[in-house]
Design an enzyme around this catalytic site. Structure first.
Site, PDB file in Angstrom:
ATOM      1  N   GLU A 180       0.811  -1.231   0.000  1.00  0.00           N
ATOM      2  CA  GLU A 180       0.000   0.000   0.000  1.00  0.00           C
ATOM      3  C   GLU A 180       0.837   1.270   0.000  1.00  0.00           C
ATOM      4  OE1 GLU A 180      -2.718  -0.356   3.275  1.00  0.00           O
ATOM      5  OE2 GLU A 180      -3.780  -2.047   2.398  1.00  0.00           O
ATOM      6  N   GLU A 375      -5.182  -8.647   0.852  1.00  0.00           N
ATOM      7  CA  GLU A 375      -5.887  -8.291   2.094  1.00  0.00           C
ATOM      8  C   GLU A 375      -7.348  -8.028   1.792  1.00  0.00           C
ATOM      9  OE1 GLU A 375      -4.427  -4.948   4.413  1.00  0.00           O
ATOM     10  OE2 GLU A 375      -2.362  -5.573   4.096  1.00  0.00           O
TER      11      GLU A 375
HETATM   12  O1  IFM Z   1      -4.280  -3.032   9.200  1.00  0.00           O
HETATM   13  C1  IFM Z   1      -4.197  -2.509   7.914  1.00  0.00           C
HETATM   14  C2  IFM Z   1      -3.008  -3.085   7.180  1.00  0.00           C
HETATM   15  O2  IFM Z   1      -1.826  -2.861   7.849  1.00  0.00           O
HETATM   16  C3  IFM Z   1      -2.895  -2.459   5.805  1.00  0.00           C
HETATM   17  N1  IFM Z   1      -4.135  -2.544   5.104  1.00  0.00           N
HETATM   18  C4  IFM Z   1      -5.331  -2.120   5.765  1.00  0.00           C
HETATM   19  C5  IFM Z   1      -5.440  -2.810   7.122  1.00  0.00           C
HETATM   20  C6  IFM Z   1      -6.725  -2.348   7.835  1.00  0.00           C
HETATM   21  O3  IFM Z   1      -6.711  -0.978   8.034  1.00  0.00           O
END
Ligand code: IFM
Length: 469
Positions: A180, A375
């Site tokens: 990210e 994710e």
């Molecule tokens: O916890 C975070 C993660 O570290 C990165 N992506 C989003 C998740 C939820 O906010």
């Protein structure tokens, strides 16, 4: 973990999930700072998150990752927990300040040793390791030297990546460079809502370019040094941006949101150039991406897999709640408007069809790039019973709807090959501290006892069913 989860997802979702192929990869994900703790052990140096957490007012409850889930000391038991969920693959990140405490120089053998043991433990249990090299924990010394807005940080990142790659490439097949970069650049350097907490838009744009450059430099070197076949990629957080109305202002705001959220990363990575409309927008603001000759070739080094992190989608407006179209600095407004959907504990609207749309759009606009969902998940205000068990019907429903959304995207031609639930267990949710729980496994922060929630059992059963057909 012998209980069968008593959740029946809506039939349509179950049918879609059942359409996922038997070789679909199922996993759970975490990141180093969010779970490891042991912040000053075995030579680990301070990162920007250690500093940020110690800055009063930055993190809810004054929380920090000093202990977190204490995964550093409980790793073998956590790997057994991962195994019990029946997943194929575990995505974790390596802490740069463990490997290079000051961000440069030789590897700290004790720091690398932890990941060496983790990889062996996973392989010993039949779980594939998936390494993310950077999940936001920049060594503080590099931030002091300018951080991601400084070009040198990209070269430091590639050096660090090679230390980890050389140590683990004999056992790790899949590598993600950055997690990210939008968050690192925009939340870290523009909005100041994450470490290092700066509020400087031009610096954020410099960070975007140097993050991408660091990715490309690392990919080039890893590919050249690979002695066995490896899969290299990057993970981006993305959603679908839709105009709140068909007005020109809302459509323009949506174009800008998508440009700064999606295209400014994917166009240079996969098309070899920054999006022209965004470069023009930036130049109107007097901001320039610090591109040097040859950078775009480096950033565009071929990758094997695109990691997609999805949580929500947005309606975008070019008008703020006071009816203005320009902010105090004279920049065009870009605000989000509620769709009226149920929200998670993060106040993020639940929009599974935005996930399908995103994946279909990515496969159309950037064809030929295999994707894995690195994710997806949700925080809810869990209530544990006295045994620590959480009947998290809301999270289970979220997962079911979103995995079905992935299957729907595949049915429409999107090449999605795997799914990681975020997260294995409750952990340090950055500026929200421990207040937001994303885990499939409940963590009691007093005792650090882990207890699988209903969603964990549902996920395990879902994976079993998917493999069986
Ligand atoms: O916890 C975070 C993660 O570290 C990165 N992506 C989003 C998740 C939820 O906010």
């Amino acid at each position: 973990m012998d209980t069968t989860a008593a959740v029946v997802e809506p039939a349509a979702e179950a049918d879609l999930i059942a359409s996922l192929p038997a070789d679909f990869r199922w996993g759970v994900a975490t990141s180093a700072y969010q779970i490891e703790g042991a912040y000053d052990q075995d030579g680990r140096g301070p990162s920007i998150w250690d500093t940020y957490c110690r800055t009063p007012g930055m993190v809810e409850g004054g929380d920090n990752g000093d202990v977190a889930c204490d995964h550093y000391h409980r790793m073998p038991a956590d790997v057994a927990l991962i195994k019990s969920l029946g997943v194929d693959v575990y995505r974790f990140s390596v802490a740069w300040p463990r490997v290079q405490p000051g961000g440069r120089g030789p590897a700290n053998p004790l720091g690398l040793g932890f990941y060496d043991r983790l990889v062996d433990e996973l392989l010993g249990k039949g779980v594939d390791p998936w390494v993310t090299l950077y999940h936001w924990d920049l060594p503080q010394e590099l931030e002091d030297a300018g951080g991601w807005p400084a070009r040198d940080t990209a070269y430091r990142f590639a050096d660090y990546a090679m230390l980890v790659f050389d140590a683990l490439q004999d056992r790790v097949r899949t590598w993600t460079t950055l997690n990210e970069p939008w968050c690192s650049a925009m939340l870290g350097y523009h909005e100041g809502r994450q470490a290092p907490g700066r509020q400087d838009f031009p610096a954020a744009m410099e960070a975007v370019h140097h993050l991408l450059l660091g990715h490309g430099l690392a990919v080039r070197r890893m590919r050249a040094a690979a002695s066995t076949p490896v899969e290299l990629g990057i993970t981006l957080n993305m959603g679908t941006s839709m105009p709140a109305t068909q007005s020109t202002a809302d459509q323009e705001a949506t174009r800008r949101a998508d440009g700064l959220g999606v295209r400014i990363y994917l166009d240079p990575l996969l098309r070899g150039q920054y999006p022209g409309d965004i470069v023009d927008d930036l130049s109107v603001r007097g901001v320039k991406l610090p591109v040097v000759d040859g950078d775009l070739q480096i950033i565009g080094e071929p990758i094997d897999v695109l990691g997609v992190n999805y949580y929500s989608s947005h309606l975008v407006s070019g008008v703020d709640s006071a009816g203005r179209t320009e902010d105090a600095e004279g920049n065009p407004v870009q605000s989000t408007v509620r769709m009226g959907r149920p929200v998670t504990a993060m106040d993020w609207e639940i929009v599974p069809e935005g996930f399908t749309d995103l994946l279909v759009r990515l496969s159309r606009d950037y064809p030929g790039m295999p994707m894995v969902i690195t994710e997806n998940g949700a925080a809810f205000d869990d209530e544990a019973d006295p045994s620590g068990y959480v009947a998290d019907v809301d999270r289970t429903a979220y997962l079911s709807a979103h995995i079905a959304a992935v299957a729907a995207a595949r049915a429409r031609g999107a090449d999605v090959r795997g799914y990681f639930a975020w997260s294995l267990m409750d952990n340090f949710e950055w500026s929200y501290g421990y207040a937001k729980r994303f885990g499939l496994v409940h963590v009691d922060y007093e005792t650090l006892v882990r207890t699988p929630k209903q969603s964990a059992l549902w996920y395990r059963d879902t994976i079993r069913r998917a493999r069986a057909h």
